[in-house]
Design a protein around this motif. Structure first.
Motif, mmCIF file in Angstrom:
data_model
loop_
_atom_site.group_PDB
_atom_site.id
_atom_site.type_symbol
_atom_site.label_atom_id
_atom_site.label_comp_id
_atom_site.label_asym_id
_atom_site.label_seq_id
_atom_site.Cartn_x
_atom_site.Cartn_y
_atom_site.Cartn_z
ATOM 1 N N THR A 12 -30.926 100.648 52.927
ATOM 2 C CA THR A 12 -30.212 101.381 51.868
ATOM 3 C C THR A 12 -30.353 100.668 50.529
ATOM 4 O OG1 THR A 12 -28.585 102.252 53.438
ATOM 5 C CG2 THR A 12 -27.962 102.238 51.117
ATOM 6 N N ALA A 13 -30.200 99.338 50.545
ATOM 7 C CA ALA A 13 -30.279 98.557 49.311
ATOM 8 C C ALA A 13 -31.662 98.616 48.680
ATOM 9 C CB ALA A 13 -29.886 97.108 49.578
ATOM 10 N N CYS A 14 -32.695 98.905 49.477
ATOM 11 C CA CYS A 14 -34.048 99.032 48.923
ATOM 12 C C CYS A 14 -34.115 100.143 47.878
ATOM 13 C CB CYS A 14 -35.057 99.300 50.036
ATOM 14 S SG CYS A 14 -35.462 97.836 51.020
ATOM 15 N N GLY A 15 -33.190 101.098 47.948
ATOM 16 C CA GLY A 15 -33.140 102.133 46.923
ATOM 17 C C GLY A 15 -32.963 101.544 45.539
ATOM 18 N N ALA A 16 -32.208 100.448 45.450
ATOM 19 C CA ALA A 16 -32.025 99.777 44.159
ATOM 20 C C ALA A 16 -33.326 99.153 43.686
ATOM 21 C CB ALA A 16 -30.935 98.714 44.275
ATOM 22 N N GLY A 17 -34.109 98.631 44.634
ATOM 23 C CA GLY A 17 -35.407 98.081 44.266
ATOM 24 C C GLY A 17 -36.336 99.138 43.711
ATOM 25 N N ALA A 19 -35.335 101.805 42.288
ATOM 26 C CA ALA A 19 -34.773 102.169 40.986
ATOM 27 C C ALA A 19 -35.325 101.256 39.896
ATOM 28 C CB ALA A 19 -33.250 102.079 41.030
ATOM 29 N N LEU A 20 -35.483 99.981 40.220
ATOM 30 C CA LEU A 20 -36.076 99.046 39.252
ATOM 31 C C LEU A 20 -37.510 99.452 38.924
ATOM 32 C CD1 LEU A 20 -36.115 96.448 37.588
ATOM 33 C CD2 LEU A 20 -36.781 95.221 39.673
ATOM 34 N N LEU A 21 -38.293 99.805 39.949
ATOM 35 C CA LEU A 21 -39.663 100.253 39.702
ATOM 36 C C LEU A 21 -39.666 101.516 38.840
ATOM 37 C CD1 LEU A 21 -41.289 99.730 43.226
ATOM 38 C CD2 LEU A 21 -41.333 98.198 41.239
ATOM 39 N N ALA A 22 -38.707 102.398 39.094
ATOM 40 C CA ALA A 22 -38.598 103.615 38.290
ATOM 41 C C ALA A 22 -38.257 103.276 36.843
ATOM 42 C CB ALA A 22 -37.539 104.545 38.884
ATOM 43 N N MET A 23 -37.393 102.278 36.656
ATOM 44 C CA MET A 23 -37.005 101.885 35.304
ATOM 45 C C MET A 23 -38.191 101.292 34.552
ATOM 46 S SD MET A 23 -34.296 102.017 33.438
ATOM 47 C CE MET A 23 -33.603 101.364 31.924
ATOM 48 N N ALA A 32 -43.901 110.635 35.152
ATOM 49 C CA ALA A 32 -44.307 111.086 36.486
ATOM 50 C C ALA A 32 -44.111 109.973 37.511
ATOM 51 C CB ALA A 32 -45.758 111.560 36.476
ATOM 52 N N MET A 33 -44.527 108.761 37.168
ATOM 53 C CA MET A 33 -44.364 107.641 38.102
ATOM 54 C C MET A 33 -42.900 107.300 38.281
ATOM 55 S SD MET A 33 -46.586 106.081 39.889
ATOM 56 C CE MET A 33 -45.790 105.570 41.410
ATOM 57 N N MET A 34 -42.127 107.441 37.233
ATOM 58 C CA MET A 34 -40.693 107.203 37.352
ATOM 59 C C MET A 34 -40.091 108.122 38.411
ATOM 60 S SD MET A 34 -37.635 107.929 34.592
ATOM 61 C CE MET A 34 -37.699 109.711 34.934
ATOM 62 N N PHE A 35 -40.468 109.399 38.364
ATOM 63 C CA PHE A 35 -39.915 110.343 39.330
ATOM 64 C C PHE A 35 -40.457 110.104 40.736
ATOM 65 C CE2 PHE A 35 -39.015 112.992 35.499
ATOM 66 C CZ PHE A 35 -37.641 113.076 35.685
ATOM 67 N N VAL A 36 -41.660 109.569 40.844
ATOM 68 C CA VAL A 36 -42.183 109.212 42.165
ATOM 69 C C VAL A 36 -41.300 108.142 42.806
ATOM 70 C CG1 VAL A 36 -44.075 108.076 43.390
ATOM 71 C CG2 VAL A 36 -44.567 109.884 41.732
ATOM 72 N N VAL A 40 -38.810 108.313 46.117
ATOM 73 C CA VAL A 40 -38.769 107.408 47.275
ATOM 74 C C VAL A 40 -37.325 106.976 47.541
ATOM 75 C CG1 VAL A 40 -39.508 105.183 48.186
ATOM 76 C CG2 VAL A 40 -41.126 106.601 46.899
ATOM 77 N N ALA A 41 -36.608 106.645 46.474
ATOM 78 C CA ALA A 41 -35.196 106.273 46.630
ATOM 79 C C ALA A 41 -34.383 107.438 47.185
ATOM 80 C CB ALA A 41 -34.629 105.823 45.281
ATOM 81 N N LEU A 42 -34.730 108.648 46.784
ATOM 82 C CA LEU A 42 -34.025 109.834 47.271
ATOM 83 C C LEU A 42 -34.259 110.032 48.770
ATOM 84 C CD1 LEU A 42 -32.336 112.334 46.482
ATOM 85 C CD2 LEU A 42 -34.486 113.532 46.056
ATOM 86 N N ILE A 43 -35.477 109.776 49.224
ATOM 87 C CA ILE A 43 -35.777 109.879 50.654
ATOM 88 C C ILE A 43 -34.956 108.864 51.442
ATOM 89 C CG2 ILE A 43 -37.575 109.541 52.396
ATOM 90 C CD1 ILE A 43 -39.580 110.657 50.323
ATOM 91 N N ILE A 44 -34.882 107.641 50.934
ATOM 92 C CA ILE A 44 -34.070 106.615 51.589
ATOM 93 C C ILE A 44 -32.622 107.081 51.682
ATOM 94 C CG2 ILE A 44 -33.119 104.283 51.348
ATOM 95 C CD1 ILE A 44 -35.797 103.451 50.118
#
Length: 227
Positions: A12-17, A19-23, A32-36, A40-44
């Motif tokens: 679950t915490a990987c979603g925060a990771g 989020a950092l890549l998205a930022m 586009a890459m931000m939403f990708v 991934v975080a949404l799937i988690i």
């Protein structure tokens, strides 16, 4: 069993990771890459609950609160990163963009603290602060600045309006239709992202129609569907 339960919290915490890549992608204006990465975080976020129930994290890893962890990650991925994109994407003059960003983050924080955000039939009560979707459509359509401000203000107000918004997976009513609509939306969204958020008009139109369906589906009384 405790280690397995803790691993679900880590998942679950990987979603925060992500989020950092998205930022990082957002700072580079690579929307586009931000939403990708947000996807991934949404799937988690969509599957971690099933994993948590399967290993009973509350009993086997009680030191860490799955509910708190979910809220921390969700606020980052659903609100904070998308709001930065809305502010930084030249959708409005900077002064208005900063004001709208302030409105989004404050209203969303209040929504995340609302103990009555979900109804007994698994609908969200009030706009569920999915600003990642609002950001996606604003960057896809790129309406005028004043339209953008109006959209943001409308959804910020809807955060506090006791109207139902459908959860496409957890709401039982019309689940088959919601699932099909969600799968079609996902395919079209991936197509739009692969084309740099500048897809053919029919893709944009279809995405907007599905959004209207999900926006209005929660307003249909259950008796109307049953008949």
């Amino acid at each position: 069993m405790g280690a397995l339960a803790f691993s679900v919290h880590v998942f679950t915490a990987c979603g925060a990771g992500f989020a950092l890549l998205a930022m990082v992608a957002a700072v580079a204006h690579d929307w586009a890459m931000m939403f990708v990465w947000l996807g991934v975080a949404l799937i988690i976020d969509g599957v971690d609950g099933s994993f948590a129930r399967a290993v009973d994290t509350a009993a086997n890893a009680p030191r860490w609160s799955g509910d708190v962890l979910d809220l921390v990650v969700d606020f980052t991925t659903y609100v904070f990163v998308p709001t930065y994109a809305i502010v930084a994407a030249d959708l409005m003059p900077l002064t208005w963009a900063l004001a709208m960003g302030f409105v989004i983050t404050v209203t969303a924080a209040l929504y995340f603290a609302d103990g009555n955000m979900k109804s007994a039939d698994n609908h969200f009560v009030g706009f569920p602060a999915v600003w990642n979707l609002i950001a996606f459509y604003l960057l896809l359509v790129r309406p005028s600045a004043w339209t953008t401000v109006a959209v943001i203000m409308i959804f910020a107000v809807l955060t506090f309006v006791p109207m139902k918004f459908i959860h496409p997976v957890r709401v039982r009513r019309l689940r088959w239709l919601n699932t099909v609509a969600l799968l079609v939306w996902s395919a079209l969204a991936l197509l739009a992202l692969s084309q740099g958020l500048a897809p053919q008009p029919w893709v944009t139109a279809a995405l907007c129609l599905i959004a209207v369906y999900f926006l209005l589906a929660g307003l249909v009384p259950a008796r109307a569907v049953a008949t």
